[in-house]
Design an enzyme around this catalytic site. Structure first.
Site, PDB file in Angstrom:
ATOM      1  N   LYS A 147       0.983  -1.517   0.127  1.00  0.00           N
ATOM      2  CA  LYS A 147      -0.140  -0.126  -0.473  1.00  0.00           C
ATOM      3  C   LYS A 147       1.068   1.211  -0.067  1.00  0.00           C
ATOM      4  CE  LYS A 147      -4.064   2.213   0.994  1.00  0.00           C
ATOM      5  NZ  LYS A 147      -3.958   2.542  -0.765  1.00  0.00           N
ATOM      6  N   GLY A 153      -3.358   8.302  -4.014  1.00  0.00           N
ATOM      7  CA  GLY A 153      -2.660   9.338  -4.834  1.00  0.00           C
ATOM      8  C   GLY A 153      -1.642   9.844  -4.250  1.00  0.00           C
ATOM      9  N   ASP A 154      -0.655  11.063  -4.693  1.00  0.00           N
ATOM     10  CA  ASP A 154       0.215  11.322  -3.422  1.00  0.00           C
ATOM     11  C   ASP A 154       0.593  12.817  -4.633  1.00  0.00           C
ATOM     12  OD1 ASP A 154       2.793  10.759  -1.896  1.00  0.00           O
ATOM     13  OD2 ASP A 154       3.509  11.532  -3.445  1.00  0.00           O
ATOM     14  N   ASN A 167      -2.604  18.921  -2.016  1.00  0.00           N
ATOM     15  CA  ASN A 167      -3.395  17.973  -0.747  1.00  0.00           C
ATOM     16  C   ASN A 167      -3.075  18.295   0.511  1.00  0.00           C
ATOM     17  OD1 ASN A 167      -4.153  15.820   0.502  1.00  0.00           O
ATOM     18  ND2 ASN A 167      -6.178  15.813  -0.963  1.00  0.00           N
ATOM     19  N   LYS A 205       5.154   3.869   8.203  1.00  0.00           N
ATOM     20  CA  LYS A 205       4.351   4.548   8.301  1.00  0.00           C
ATOM     21  C   LYS A 205       3.127   3.484   8.569  1.00  0.00           C
ATOM     22  CE  LYS A 205       4.164   7.562   5.720  1.00  0.00           C
ATOM     23  NZ  LYS A 205       3.369   8.647   4.389  1.00  0.00           N
ATOM     24  N   GLN A 237       6.929   3.963   3.834  1.00  0.00           N
ATOM     25  CA  GLN A 237       5.508   3.793   4.372  1.00  0.00           C
ATOM     26  C   GLN A 237       5.332   2.634   4.601  1.00  0.00           C
ATOM     27  OE1 GLN A 237       3.166   5.802   1.233  1.00  0.00           O
ATOM     28  NE2 GLN A 237       1.833   4.363   3.050  1.00  0.00           N
ATOM     29  N   THR A 282      -4.885  13.074   4.877  1.00  0.00           N
ATOM     30  CA  THR A 282      -3.737  13.698   6.282  1.00  0.00           C
ATOM     31  C   THR A 282      -3.544  14.961   6.613  1.00  0.00           C
ATOM     32  OG1 THR A 282      -2.823  12.105   3.482  1.00  0.00           O
ATOM     33  CG2 THR A 282      -1.152  13.659   5.401  1.00  0.00           C
ATOM     34  N   SER A 292      -7.264   5.892   3.874  1.00  0.00           N
ATOM     35  CA  SER A 292      -7.104   4.843   2.765  1.00  0.00           C
ATOM     36  C   SER A 292      -7.903   3.485   2.906  1.00  0.00           C
ATOM     37  CB  SER A 292      -6.128   4.732   2.167  1.00  0.00           C
ATOM     38  OG  SER A 292      -5.424   5.291   0.958  1.00  0.00           O
ATOM     39  N   LYS A 325       4.951   2.113  -3.118  1.00  0.00           N
ATOM     40  CA  LYS A 325       5.108   3.195  -3.873  1.00  0.00           C
ATOM     41  C   LYS A 325       5.304   3.414  -5.075  1.00  0.00           C
ATOM     42  CE  LYS A 325       4.440   8.002  -2.415  1.00  0.00           C
ATOM     43  NZ  LYS A 325       3.716   7.771  -1.009  1.00  0.00           N
TER      44      LYS A 325
HETATM   45  P1  NDP Z   1       0.561  17.613  -3.538  1.00  0.00           P
HETATM   46  O1  NDP Z   1       0.543  17.301  -5.740  1.00  0.00           O
HETATM   47  O2  NDP Z   1      -1.521  18.135  -4.063  1.00  0.00           O
HETATM   48  O3  NDP Z   1       1.162  19.147  -3.176  1.00  0.00           O
HETATM   49  C1  NDP Z   1       2.222  18.842  -3.247  1.00  0.00           C
HETATM   50  C2  NDP Z   1       2.810  21.444  -2.906  1.00  0.00           C
HETATM   51  O4  NDP Z   1       4.216  21.295  -2.923  1.00  0.00           O
HETATM   52  C3  NDP Z   1       2.523  21.687  -4.195  1.00  0.00           C
HETATM   53  O5  NDP Z   1       1.816  23.047  -4.154  1.00  0.00           O
HETATM   54  C4  NDP Z   1       3.861  21.802  -5.413  1.00  0.00           C
HETATM   55  O6  NDP Z   1       3.849  23.443  -5.713  1.00  0.00           O
HETATM   56  C5  NDP Z   1       4.648  21.673  -3.618  1.00  0.00           C
HETATM   57  N1  NDP Z   1       6.101  21.453  -3.806  1.00  0.00           N
HETATM   58  C6  NDP Z   1       5.854  20.757  -4.686  1.00  0.00           C
HETATM   59  N2  NDP Z   1       7.408  20.181  -5.359  1.00  0.00           N
HETATM   60  C7  NDP Z   1       7.904  21.284  -4.454  1.00  0.00           C
HETATM   61  C8  NDP Z   1       9.622  21.693  -4.711  1.00  0.00           C
HETATM   62  N3  NDP Z   1      10.515  21.266  -4.890  1.00  0.00           N
HETATM   63  N4  NDP Z   1       9.822  22.943  -3.690  1.00  0.00           N
HETATM   64  C9  NDP Z   1       8.458  23.596  -2.954  1.00  0.00           C
HETATM   65  N5  NDP Z   1       7.148  22.799  -3.466  1.00  0.00           N
HETATM   66  C10 NDP Z   1       7.064  21.173  -3.958  1.00  0.00           C
HETATM   67  O7  NDP Z   1       0.711  17.072  -3.099  1.00  0.00           O
HETATM   68  P2  NDP Z   1       0.775  16.396  -1.566  1.00  0.00           P
HETATM   69  O8  NDP Z   1       0.254  17.587  -0.609  1.00  0.00           O
HETATM   70  O9  NDP Z   1      -0.440  15.427  -1.785  1.00  0.00           O
HETATM   71  O10 NDP Z   1       1.749  15.780  -1.071  1.00  0.00           O
HETATM   72  C11 NDP Z   1       2.426  16.973  -0.436  1.00  0.00           C
HETATM   73  C12 NDP Z   1       3.278  15.645   0.132  1.00  0.00           C
HETATM   74  O11 NDP Z   1       2.491  15.003   1.375  1.00  0.00           O
HETATM   75  C13 NDP Z   1       4.348  14.544  -0.254  1.00  0.00           C
HETATM   76  O12 NDP Z   1       6.002  14.866  -0.083  1.00  0.00           O
HETATM   77  C14 NDP Z   1       3.908  13.759   0.019  1.00  0.00           C
HETATM   78  O13 NDP Z   1       4.543  12.356  -0.268  1.00  0.00           O
HETATM   79  C15 NDP Z   1       3.396  13.103   1.582  1.00  0.00           C
HETATM   80  N6  NDP Z   1       2.059  12.869   1.961  1.00  0.00           N
HETATM   81  C16 NDP Z   1       1.245  12.965   0.802  1.00  0.00           C
HETATM   82  C17 NDP Z   1       0.032  12.348   1.765  1.00  0.00           C
HETATM   83  C18 NDP Z   1      -1.193  12.086   0.730  1.00  0.00           C
HETATM   84  O14 NDP Z   1      -2.232  12.061   0.890  1.00  0.00           O
HETATM   85  N7  NDP Z   1      -1.289  12.933  -0.797  1.00  0.00           N
HETATM   86  C19 NDP Z   1      -0.175  11.110   2.290  1.00  0.00           C
HETATM   87  C20 NDP Z   1       1.490  11.157   3.421  1.00  0.00           C
HETATM   88  C21 NDP Z   1       2.051  12.328   2.629  1.00  0.00           C
HETATM   89  P3  NDP Z   1       2.976  23.741  -7.111  1.00  0.00           P
HETATM   90  O15 NDP Z   1       1.924  23.492  -6.861  1.00  0.00           O
HETATM   91  O16 NDP Z   1       3.965  24.314  -7.731  1.00  0.00           O
HETATM   92  O17 NDP Z   1       3.180  22.376  -7.762  1.00  0.00           O
END
Ligand code: NDP
Length: 450
Positions: free
Chosen positions: A88, A163-164, A239, A112, A109, A207, A383, A124
């Protein structure tokens, strides 16, 4: 023993696997004392087995854009460990995706998912496809092409992706539609699905809400504090960041920052989340520069103008900081600035957003530091609730999911802090999380044999 394993891993992995090695060495160094005290771990080769993925699947994704041009991307699924349950973990669509990043994420993961206490293993996947600037139809065509390859490796009891970064419910919907067309099977093979066909209420929020539930419980137990009226800084605008900000605001905190890959917003009167959502949700991903244009008194700082070696978000005084964007986005100099400005707690929303030297500084200076594998486990927990609902053909109401999410986050806090105490490193939530998670996985690996 740990140093020997790290050295041999360094040799056998590609020299570009730096992020993976960063994650592995942080975990293994935490485990050193307990591995030394229990000969079973060496006898069963647990550490060597744990740092080696079960399989790395790589495939070609070919698709055609709206101008009829052909594109080729790399697709991946890394199935790391299924001792506790089906593989997962999320799918990430971002140009930076490669096996180094995915191995790090899949490895984290495992821990976690173990901490969540639920029956799920670690994996992943994703692609170096860049969803930015693509039309809805291009996203759909890419997702369908990706699933044409991926479907043969996943299943409701085998491997359940979610998703991620770059993969939200729109992409999961397209992926699920293609899986169903190919296999003729309506099963819970993906989580994060739209509510209309098998998704769980609260999955999009899980999350971020979970991060804040963890933070609230920790602040109550460790500092007898609440979030009410506290200034908080958040990075990211995706997200996780959006729902972290939403729950912090519901708890009465004043959130003054957010950011994206091009820059950061500082709004001393509190982030107006409706504007961030308008700019970023539903796959629009417009620049946050548009926020400053609409909100007088807010300031937009372009990435090129960030402080030397740091991130603009972390230069503001705050009670608590929530890095929610991506890996290694909070450096040692950011940590020094946060400490200087009186920050008392750092709770990770993203996966491994804090560099090791910054973590060390926080711990040395008594800042409560929580690694993402503990604080962002709410997403994978919901999830798993989605998998349960799909398997039993049930639909749980919002309150039930929210209550169970809150309970899980409080249990994770308890498990992590208690383990840290028992191991003689009170308030070291990094060790607490790694050790508590490891024990559950290692015991399962011993019981199922080699
Ligand atoms: P999203 O794609 O929804 O959002 C990512 C955000 O981070 C966006 O605002 C993006 O900017 C910004 N970003 C991406 N790369 C960079 C960078 N190099 N420098 C600065 N900002 C950056 O992803 P999520 O919110 O889903 O995921 C965010 C983090 O949380 C990740 O590490 C993910 O692995 C982790 N995570 C997510 C989960 C989930 O349920 N979604 C669960 C557990 C962990 P822009 O808008 O310009 O693309």
């Amino acid at each position: 023993m740990v140093e020997k394993i790290l050295a041999s891993l360094e040799q056998s992995n590609c020299t570009t696997d730096t992020t993976f090695m960063q994650a592995v060495s942080e975990v293994l160094r935490s485990l050193e004392p307990i591995v030394q005290n229990d000969p079973r771990y060496e006898r069963y080769g647990i550490l060597e087995r744990l740092v080696t993925p079960d399989r790395i699947i790589q495939f070609k994704v070919q698709w055609v854009d709206d101008q009829s041009r052909v594109h080729i991307n790399n697709g991946y699924r890394i199935q790391f460990n299924n001792s506790l349950g089906p593989y997962k973990g999320g799918l990430r669509f971002h140009p930076s995706v490669n096996t180094n990043i995915l191995k790090f994420l899949a490895f984290e993961q495992i821990f976690k998912n173990s901490l969540s206490g639920l029956p799920i293993g670690g994996a992943k996947g994703g692609s170096d496809f860049d969803p930015k600037g693509k039309s809805d139809f291009e996203i759909m065509k890419f997702c369908r092409a990706f699933m044409r390859e991926l479907h043969q490796y996943i299943g409701a009891r085998v491997d359940v992706p979610a998703g991620d970064i770059g993969v939200g419910s729109r992409e999961i919907g397209f992926l699920y539609g293609e899986y169903k067309r190919i296999t003729h099977s309506y099963e819970g093979v993906l989580s994060g699905k739209p509510y209309a066909f098998g998704g769980s209420l609260l999955r999009p929020e899980a999350t971020g809400y979970g991060v804040v539930y963890f933070a609230a419980e920790m602040l109550k137990q460790e500092l007898q504090e609440t979030l009410e009226g506290k200034v908080c800084t958040v990075s990211g605008a995706g997200n996780v960041a959006i729902h972290t900000i939403e729950k912090l605001q519901q708890y009465g905190a004043l959130v003054i920052t957010c950011s994206d890959s091009d820059g950061a917003i500082y709004d001393p009167r509190g982030i107006d989340l409706s504007i961030v959502k308008e700019l970023k949700e539903d796959g629009t991903r417009l620049s946050l520069e548009g926020y400053a244009a609409r909100v007088p008194g807010s300031v937009y700082t372009k990435k090129a103008d960030y402080p030397e070696g740091g991130h603009a978000v972390w230069s503001h005084p705050c009670f608590a900081a929530f890095p929610c964007a991506t890996q290694n986005e909070l450096s040692r100099s950011d940590a020094a600035r946060l400490i200087e400005n009186g920050c008392t707690a750092v709770i990770e929303g993203a996966n491994m957003p804090t560099e090791p030297s910054a973590i060390e500084l926080f711990q040395r200076e008594g800042v409560l530091f929580v690694p993402g594998k503990a604080s962002n486990a709410g997403g994978v927990a919901v999830s798993e609730f989605e998998m349960s609902q799909n398997a039993s053909m049930e639909k749980w109401d919002f309150d039930k999911v929210d209550r169970k999410l809150n309970e899980i986050m409080c249990q994770i806090y308890k498990r992590v802090s208690l383990t840290a105490k028992e191991c003689g490193c009170e308030r070291n939530f990094v060790h607490g999380a790694n050790i508590a998670a490891f024990k559950r996985v290692a015991d399962a690996m011993i019981l199922e044999g080699v």
